[in-house]
Design a protein around this motif. Structure first.
Motif, short mmCIF file in Angstrom:
data_model
loop_
_atom_site.label_atom_id
_atom_site.label_comp_id
_atom_site.label_asym_id
_atom_site.label_seq_id
_atom_site.Cartn_x
_atom_site.Cartn_y
_atom_site.Cartn_z
N GLN A 11 -5.78 35.99 78.63
CA GLN A 11 -4.66 35.61 77.78
C GLN A 11 -4.21 34.19 78.11
O GLN A 11 -3.87 33.89 79.25
N ALA A 12 -4.23 33.35 77.11
CA ALA A 12 -3.81 31.97 77.32
C ALA A 12 -2.29 31.92 77.45
O ALA A 12 -1.56 32.58 76.72
N VAL A 13 -1.84 31.14 78.42
CA VAL A 13 -0.40 30.97 78.65
C VAL A 13 -0.08 29.48 78.63
O VAL A 13 -0.76 28.68 79.28
N LEU A 14 0.94 29.11 77.87
CA LEU A 14 1.38 27.72 77.79
C LEU A 14 2.79 27.63 78.36
O LEU A 14 3.73 28.23 77.84
N LYS A 15 2.93 26.90 79.48
CA LYS A 15 4.23 26.77 80.16
C LYS A 15 4.83 25.41 79.78
O LYS A 15 4.29 24.37 80.12
N ILE A 16 5.97 25.47 79.10
CA ILE A 16 6.61 24.28 78.53
C ILE A 16 7.96 24.05 79.19
O ILE A 16 8.74 24.99 79.37
N GLY A 17 8.25 22.82 79.53
CA GLY A 17 9.55 22.46 80.07
C GLY A 17 10.31 21.60 79.07
O GLY A 17 9.73 20.72 78.44
N ALA A 18 11.61 21.85 78.93
CA ALA A 18 12.43 21.06 78.00
C ALA A 18 13.90 21.33 78.25
O ALA A 18 14.27 22.35 78.82
N GLN A 19 14.74 20.41 77.79
CA GLN A 19 16.18 20.62 77.81
C GLN A 19 16.57 21.62 76.73
O GLN A 19 15.86 21.83 75.75
N GLU A 20 17.75 22.21 76.91
CA GLU A 20 18.26 23.17 75.93
C GLU A 20 18.33 22.55 74.53
O GLU A 20 17.97 23.19 73.53
N SER A 21 18.76 21.30 74.45
CA SER A 21 18.90 20.67 73.13
C SER A 21 17.57 20.61 72.40
O SER A 21 17.51 20.82 71.18
N GLN A 22 16.50 20.32 73.12
CA GLN A 22 15.17 20.29 72.49
C GLN A 22 14.72 21.69 72.09
O GLN A 22 14.19 21.91 71.00
N CYS A 23 14.95 22.67 73.00
CA CYS A 23 14.53 24.04 72.73
C CYS A 23 15.21 24.61 71.48
O CYS A 23 14.59 25.33 70.70
#
Length: 296
Positions: A88-100
């Motif tokens: 299973q491919a997993v993509l771990k993304i980081g971002a600020q709340e405003s972007q999310c």
């Protein structure tokens, strides 16, 4: 004791014949005898009773038969579970709340149309330093960095957009714009701010210290939505990316405050470690994000 021995034992317990067991498992009969003997020595019991050319299970053998089957079933279950995790491919993304909240949903919607099998995990990333550490440690595959630009040689970065930061308050009764104000005037205001460590809050606090301009009170919130609701209720003013208050400004539920203070530019970049292996689905995500941000 290993899985091979247990499999041999279970087959022998069903066939009650070492010869037939050897044929079914494609072993030499001497190998079957050696495995059973090794298992008996390890457990300190006799598993099979030899009666001439026939064998029968002892009471100890019957008890082991139940547990051996459970262990083999668990072994199969374990392999399936591990295989599923690996495939299973997993993509771990980081971002600020405003972007999310305000930008990434449309990116993710477009991405999942092409890659519905990819599991996505979000982690909060408030500054360049946090993003750098998480990308370098492998805890993130990719990050949306919203911050004043800082050199990060170990990261590959692509500029997405320049963010506009604004001071906003509840509308005045006359619905007229306030006069241009300076940071010194904040000494008469209550500031409602995002959590400590947020990149644009950090920048504001540095500027406040430089100009010796301290608000009468600073209230910290974990949620941007909570900040907006409190500002609309007249509890104070705030400093946020314009994208998160555009709807409220348009509907005149909030009012932008024009300031004479010039703060450093804030940009949103998409970044990954320069040595990161770019899988096909990660490459697609980067491409989709860059195209979608052009529309913003």
């Amino acid at each position: 004791m290993d899985i091979k021995q247990l499999q041999t034992f279970l087959t022998a317990s069903e066939t009650l014949s070492f010869t037939q067991t050897a044929q079914l498992l494609d072993y030499a009969q001497s190998s079957i005898t050696a495995q059973i003997k090794s298992l008996e020595e390890e457990l300190g019991v006799v598993l099979f009773e030899r009666l001439g050319k026939r064998i029968t299970l002892t009471e100890e053998g019957q008890r082991l038969q139940q547990y051996a089957q459970k262990m083999l079933d668990l072994n199969v279950e374990m392999k399936k579970a591990v295989l599923n995790e690996q495939t299973q491919a997993v993509l771990k993304i980081g971002a600020q709340e405003s972007q999310c909240v305000y930008r990434l949903p449309s990116v993710l919607q477009q991405f999942q149309k092409s890659h519905p099998q990819v599991k996505i995990i979000f982690k909060p990333v408030h500054t360049t330093e946090i993003a750098k550490d998480l990308l370098q440690s492998g805890n993130l595959d990719i990050a949306f960095i919203t911050d004043a630009y800082k050199e990060t040689p170990m990261l590959h970065r692509e500029r997405l957009i320049q963010e506009q930061l604004v001071f906003v308050s509840a509308p005045t009764d006359s619905n007229e714009e306030r006069a241009v104000f300076s940071l010194q005037q904040l000494s008469n205001e209550t500031m409602l701010l995002t959590e400590s460590g947020c990149s644009y809050r950090n920048q504001l606090e540095v500027q406040l210290q430089q100009e010796a301009a301290l608000p009468i009170q600073m209230i910290e919130f974990a949620s941007i939505e909570a900040i907006k609701q409190c500002v609309m209720a007249g509890l104070g003013i705030t400093f946020l990316p314009k994208m998160v208050v555009e709807e409220e400004l348009k509907n005149k539920r909030l009012q932008e405050l024009v300031t004479s203070t010039k703060l450093a530019n804030i940009f949103t970049d998409i970044a990954w470690h320069k040595d990161k292996h770019i899988s096909p689905y990660l490459a697609d995500f980067i491409e989709i994000a860059m195209k979608m941000y052009k529309k913003f």
